[in-house]
Design a protein around this motif. Structure first.
Motif, PDB file in Angstrom:
ATOM      1  N   ALA A  37       0.806  -1.418   0.122  1.00 42.52           N
ATOM      2  CA  ALA A  37       0.071  -0.153  -0.028  1.00 42.52           C
ATOM      3  C   ALA A  37       0.910   1.197   0.138  1.00 42.52           C
ATOM      4  O   ALA A  37       0.527   2.097  -0.727  1.00 42.52           O
ATOM      5  N   LEU A  38       1.999   1.220   0.727  1.00 41.32           N
ATOM      6  CA  LEU A  38       3.002   2.298   0.614  1.00 41.32           C
ATOM      7  C   LEU A  38       3.490   2.613  -0.446  1.00 41.32           C
ATOM      8  O   LEU A  38       3.664   3.807  -1.236  1.00 41.32           O
ATOM      9  N   ARG A  39       3.755   1.563  -1.191  1.00 47.26           N
ATOM     10  CA  ARG A  39       4.476   1.666  -2.638  1.00 47.26           C
ATOM     11  C   ARG A  39       3.779   2.208  -3.598  1.00 47.26           C
ATOM     12  O   ARG A  39       3.841   3.095  -4.390  1.00 47.26           O
ATOM     13  N   LYS A  40       2.222   2.144  -3.410  1.00 51.27           N
ATOM     14  CA  LYS A  40       1.373   2.665  -4.330  1.00 51.27           C
ATOM     15  C   LYS A  40       1.210   4.073  -3.771  1.00 51.27           C
ATOM     16  O   LYS A  40       1.183   4.860  -4.948  1.00 51.27           O
ATOM     17  N   ALA A  41       1.093   4.473  -2.800  1.00 49.18           N
ATOM     18  CA  ALA A  41       0.872   5.772  -2.389  1.00 49.18           C
ATOM     19  C   ALA A  41       2.278   6.732  -2.620  1.00 49.18           C
ATOM     20  O   ALA A  41       1.917   7.720  -3.364  1.00 49.18           O
ATOM     21  N   MET A  42       3.261   5.970  -2.676  1.00 47.61           N
ATOM     22  CA  MET A  42       4.458   6.787  -2.990  1.00 47.61           C
ATOM     23  C   MET A  42       4.749   6.936  -4.592  1.00 47.61           C
ATOM     24  O   MET A  42       4.932   8.136  -4.990  1.00 47.61           O
ATOM     25  N   ASP A  43       4.275   5.934  -4.968  1.00 44.64           N
ATOM     26  CA  ASP A  43       4.544   5.828  -6.670  1.00 44.64           C
ATOM     27  C   ASP A  43       3.385   6.942  -7.186  1.00 44.64           C
ATOM     28  O   ASP A  43       3.766   7.835  -8.051  1.00 44.64           O
ATOM     29  N   ASP A  44       2.137   6.951  -6.666  1.00 46.51           N
ATOM     30  CA  ASP A  44       1.178   7.816  -7.130  1.00 46.51           C
ATOM     31  C   ASP A  44       1.566   9.531  -6.773  1.00 46.51           C
ATOM     32  O   ASP A  44       1.181  10.187  -7.676  1.00 46.51           O
TER      33      ASP A  44
END
Ligand code: MN
Ligand code: MN
Length: 469
Positions: A395-402
């Motif tokens: 979930a963090l990877r997604k938030a950072m990438d977004d």
């Protein structure tokens, strides 16, 4: 996996933002060299951004609603900022945590003495330091002296250009043959870390009219130091009992490198994470989840004590907030804590080519590669670590990438070489999702530590993205 130096990716506008964040960061480092000073500037900045002391809100009999901003302080050394989200607190918060204590040298409670015409303050170091790094350089004295009537005298000597500084002496190299044969851990020992603070005796005229004859009194240099302390701080020798005086490197945070790409400063462990978390907290104006920025003391000595992460301060404060929003409920407090997510931020060890043997390159944090995530910390087989959940990391990877945040995953050095802990495992006890994250630094715990301005910038971006999750 590919490593990418992020400097070349920035637009002109991003470089400007990067610069202004780093200038603000350096100013905070200069103003916040002790945990108390960090709390003071945090309150000042928070109040400017519309935060109110939770105690005042309670005293006024007010409740809290979405968008309200409050802070709570514990003994002037630890504090938590909250911005109430549109969802109930019991559905979980997004928490940014970091510590504001740094390795240093503390003054003992009965410290002042004289030896052969020199006056010293006896000390006891705080946190893990290489003692030999702290000698023969300008040092400043920061802290408070609290008198029996409760008045608090703030002390800060050695930071203004016109101030005197202090020093811990080292043996001249000409006579150091034996010293240099010692192990580095013994070259300078703890009881030799005493601070040189005076050499001029108090002059006492014996009788008026006598031809300027002066009497050397016993411990006259110490007496002169006491006279000056009385003059400047109205303090007696016994007041050292109730003083907290910290010895830190004197001087300001500086740009480092001819390209000014780095910052050299005292106290970046862990103020580089604390101040970037704070900046992000003050930047984010609106979010569904209640946002929290938690800045704690005593991490460097195990997060113990009333102002360390192990204290109940945070839990108690959350209970107060629940009472003011959803009504008093022990169960809702537990739900709030167990449903929360946290970035437990602390500095990471940056890969240092000069000490390549201490690192495993593929799992090292590199300068200018963005905010660092450590799935786990600990030592000897992850012992003492919080091991972040894979689902949470995804979930963090997604938030950072977004949000276009540069990040890297790393471990603290080579397996079997040592290790370290943070506050992550303590908050994980509530059952919340916690991961270690932060900014990589070179020569961590040295009097002056190095960080990358690009990583400072990415940390702020990453923390903002997290608060909006
Ligand atoms: Mn730290
Ligand atoms: Mn540390």
């Amino acid at each position: 996996m590919e490593r990418k130096n992020i400097w070349t990716t920035y637009s002109e506008q991003q470089l400007q933002e990067l610069d202004s964040i780093n200038e603000k960061y350096k100013a905070c480092l200069d103003a916040g060299k002790t945990e108390r000073e960090c709390v003071e500037i945090t309150i000042r900045m928070a109040e400017e951004a519309g935060y109110r002391n939770l105690k005042d809100v309670q005293a006024a009999g007010e409740s809290l609603k979405a968008g309200d901003k409050v802070y709570a302080v514990n003994m002037d050394k630890m504090l938590a900022l909250f911005r109430i989200g549109s969802e109930p607190i019991s559905s979980g918060m997004n928490i940014l945590g970091a510590h504001i204590d740094s390795p240093r040298i503390d003054v003992k409670q009965n410290p002042l003495y004289e030896n052969e015409g020199f006056s010293y303050l006896d000390t006891h170091y705080y946190g893990g330091i290489k003692k030999y790094q702290w000698v023969a350089q300008p040092l400043a004295l920061h802290g408070v002296v609290v008198k029996k009537d409760g008045t608090v005298e703030k002390v800060c000597i050695g930071e203004e250009a016109s101030d005197p500084v202090f020093v811990i002496t080292d043996l001249l190299v000409h006579l150091a043959q034996e010293q240099l044969e010692k192990k580095a851990s013994k070259v300078i020992e703890g009881e030799k870390l005493d601070l040189l603070i005076g050499n001029c005796p108090l002059e006492e005229v014996l009788e008026a009219g006598s031809d300027s004859r002066k009497k050397e009194q016993k411990d006259a240099v110490k007496a002169n130091v006491l006279r000056l302390l009385k003059e400047k701080y109205n303090m007696d020798e016994e007041d050292f009992y109730s003083a907290e005086l910290e010895i830190v490197p004197a001087g300001k945070a500086r740009d480092c490198g001819i390209d000014r790409s780095m910052i050299l400063s005292y106290g970046q462990d862990d103020r580089v994470c604390a101040f970037t978390s704070l900046f992000a907290m003050l930047d984010v104006k609106k979010a569904k989840k209640t946002g929290c920025c938690l800045l704690v003391d005593k991490e460097e000595i195990g997060s113990v004590g009333a102002t360390g992460m192990h204290s109940r301060f945070f839990e108690n404060t959350v209970a107060e907030l629940i009472a003011m929003t959803e009504g008093e409920s022990e169960l809702k407090v537990r739900r709030a804590l167990s449903s929360s997510r946290m970035l437990s931020s602390d500095v990471s060890a940056a890969y240092d080519p000069m000490f390549a043997e201490a690192f495993e390159k593929r799992s090292s944090a590199f300068f200018a590669n963005g905010i660092t995530f450590n799935k786990f910390t600990g030592s000897r087989g992850k012992s003492g670590s919080n091991d972040a959940n894979a689902e949470y990391i995804a979930a963090l990877r997604k938030a950072m990438d977004d949000a276009g945040v540069a990040y890297q995953f790393a471990e603290l050095g080579r397996v079997d070489l040592g290790g370290g802990g943070t506050i992550a495992y303590i908050m994980a006890n509530y059952g919340m999702e916690v991961i270690d994250s932060g900014v990589a630094v070179l020569n961590m715990h040295a009097p002056y530590e190095v960080s990358s301005k690009a990583d400072v910038y990415e940390a702020v971006k990453g923390y903002r993205a997290f608060l909006k999750m």
